[in-house]
Design an enzyme around this catalytic site. Structure first.
Site, PDB file in Angstrom:
ATOM      1  N   SER A  68      27.672  39.014  36.386  1.00 19.90           N
ATOM      2  CA  SER A  68      28.624  39.906  35.724  1.00 19.90           C
ATOM      3  C   SER A  68      29.918  40.027  36.528  1.00 19.90           C
ATOM      4  O   SER A  68      31.000  40.128  35.948  1.00 19.90           O
ATOM      5  CB  SER A  68      28.009  41.284  35.475  1.00 19.90           C
ATOM      6  OG  SER A  68      27.532  41.850  36.671  1.00 19.90           O
ATOM      7  N   GLU A  69      29.819  40.005  37.859  1.00 17.81           N
ATOM      8  CA  GLU A  69      31.023  39.949  38.688  1.00 17.81           C
ATOM      9  C   GLU A  69      30.809  39.121  39.946  1.00 17.81           C
ATOM     10  O   GLU A  69      29.722  39.137  40.533  1.00 17.81           O
ATOM     11  CB  GLU A  69      31.504  41.350  39.107  1.00 17.81           C
ATOM     12  CG  GLU A  69      32.627  41.906  38.258  1.00 17.81           C
ATOM     13  CD  GLU A  69      32.116  42.474  36.956  1.00 17.81           C
ATOM     14  OE1 GLU A  69      32.885  42.461  35.957  1.00 17.81           O
ATOM     15  OE2 GLU A  69      30.970  42.923  36.918  1.00 17.81           O
ATOM     16  N   THR A  70      31.871  38.413  40.308  1.00 12.97           N
ATOM     17  CA  THR A  70      31.978  37.786  41.619  1.00 12.97           C
ATOM     18  C   THR A  70      33.164  38.428  42.319  1.00 12.97           C
ATOM     19  O   THR A  70      34.245  38.536  41.739  1.00 12.97           O
ATOM     20  CB  THR A  70      32.193  36.267  41.502  1.00 12.97           C
ATOM     21  OG1 THR A  70      31.045  35.685  40.872  1.00 12.97           O
ATOM     22  CG2 THR A  70      32.381  35.630  42.859  1.00 12.97           C
TER      23      THR A  70
END
Length: 286
Positions: free
Chosen positions: A45-47
């Site tokens: 979902s996020e890096t």
């Protein structure tokens, strides 16, 4: 180029729960398209990308740049990847400072250690009432025929919050299966980037949770986000008023699940408290 990278499960004290984020430690800034390519490759979902600010290493510096990318786009605020970033600095790099500061698109975010937890200093994004008739098709796509008590919108985060009626229970929230394609088809204005469905916690049980939630964000390439810190900046603003509480405990009912503790401070900002588990470390070669 070799970039140290870590996978961190945020908002959990055990592996494989909470919300996983990829954390990259950057010696130098990259082009935006390369950041985006790495985030797409990781497909979480996020890096997050941490860069040093006026310090020789990640162990002694107190201030860092921080940017977050979903698989499709850069995002303005991400709680779980901020928590995960601080975990890498404190637990892996053994950062010597009691508080680290992240310079972000949402201003300076402070994170400090407290016993087994990390405490993030975040903005409080109280949502405003939203006309349900304007978005009735989107609401239907999100919760079907379940009764709705409130619909609110946070313009600063572009999050729409749907509160289910108190006659609903947690099992009905867990059973929701909104289709990403249908959500996307019913919201094309760009006004909404994330959809929060929330439910008041039962007062008759010993669960200890003040409210529950789930978060869907296909507009940024995340069909469902497992545990969402930024959503709780909206939820805390709403539920604090409804429950008349400054300290709250919430549970996000994704398949992975995760606990989020919150406290609204006297200065009007929000402390979000959680734990994190570092489960993988390696090197990204590009």
């Amino acid at each position: 180029m070799e970039i140290p990278i870590f996978t961190v499960d945020a908002f959990t004290n055990v592996p494989f729960k909470g919300n996983p984020a990829a954390i990259c430690l950057m010696d130098n800034e990259l082009q935006d398209d390369l950041y985006q390519s790495i985030a797409a490759e990781m497909n979480l979902s996020e890096t997050a990308f941490i860069t040093r600010r006026n310090s020789k290493d990640f162990s002694s510096g107190a201030k860092f740049g921080l940017r977050w990318f979903s698989p499709k786009t850069e995002v303005a605020l991400c709680g779980h990847a901020t928590l995960a970033s601080a975990a890498v600095l404190f637990y892996i790099k053994k950062n010597i400072n009691p508080v680290v500061v992240f310079e972000t698109m949402s201003g300076d975010l402070y994170v400090r250690q407290h016993e087994e937890s990390l405490i993030m200093d975040f903005p409080l994004n109280k949502p405003k009432p939203q006309d349900q008739h304007e978005i009735k098709d989107l609401l239907k796509a999100a919760v079907g025929d379940l009764p709705i008590q409130d619909v609110c919108y946070s313009p600063s985060t572009k999050k729409l919050m749907i509160r289910l009626a108190d006659t609903c229970d947690r099992s009905e929230l867990i059973s929701l299966r909104p289709e990403a394609k249908t959500l996307l088809r019913n919201e094309t204005t760009g006004k909404i980037k994330s959809l929060i469905v929330t439910l008041k916690g039962p007062q008759t049980t010993q669960s200890g949770y003040d409210f529950y939630s789930r978060v869907f964000a296909p507009w940024v390439g995340v069909p469902e986000d497992p545990v969402t810190g930024s959503a709780h900046t909206v939820l805390a603003g709403y539920w604090s008023e409804k429950l008349e509480k400054k300290k709250m405990m919430a549970y996000q009912c994704s398949s992975r699940g995760g606990e989020v503790k919150m406290q609204i401070r006297e200065d009007g900002r929000l402390d979000i408290i959680g734990q994190a588990q570092i489960i993988l470390q390696g090197t990204f070669k590009i």
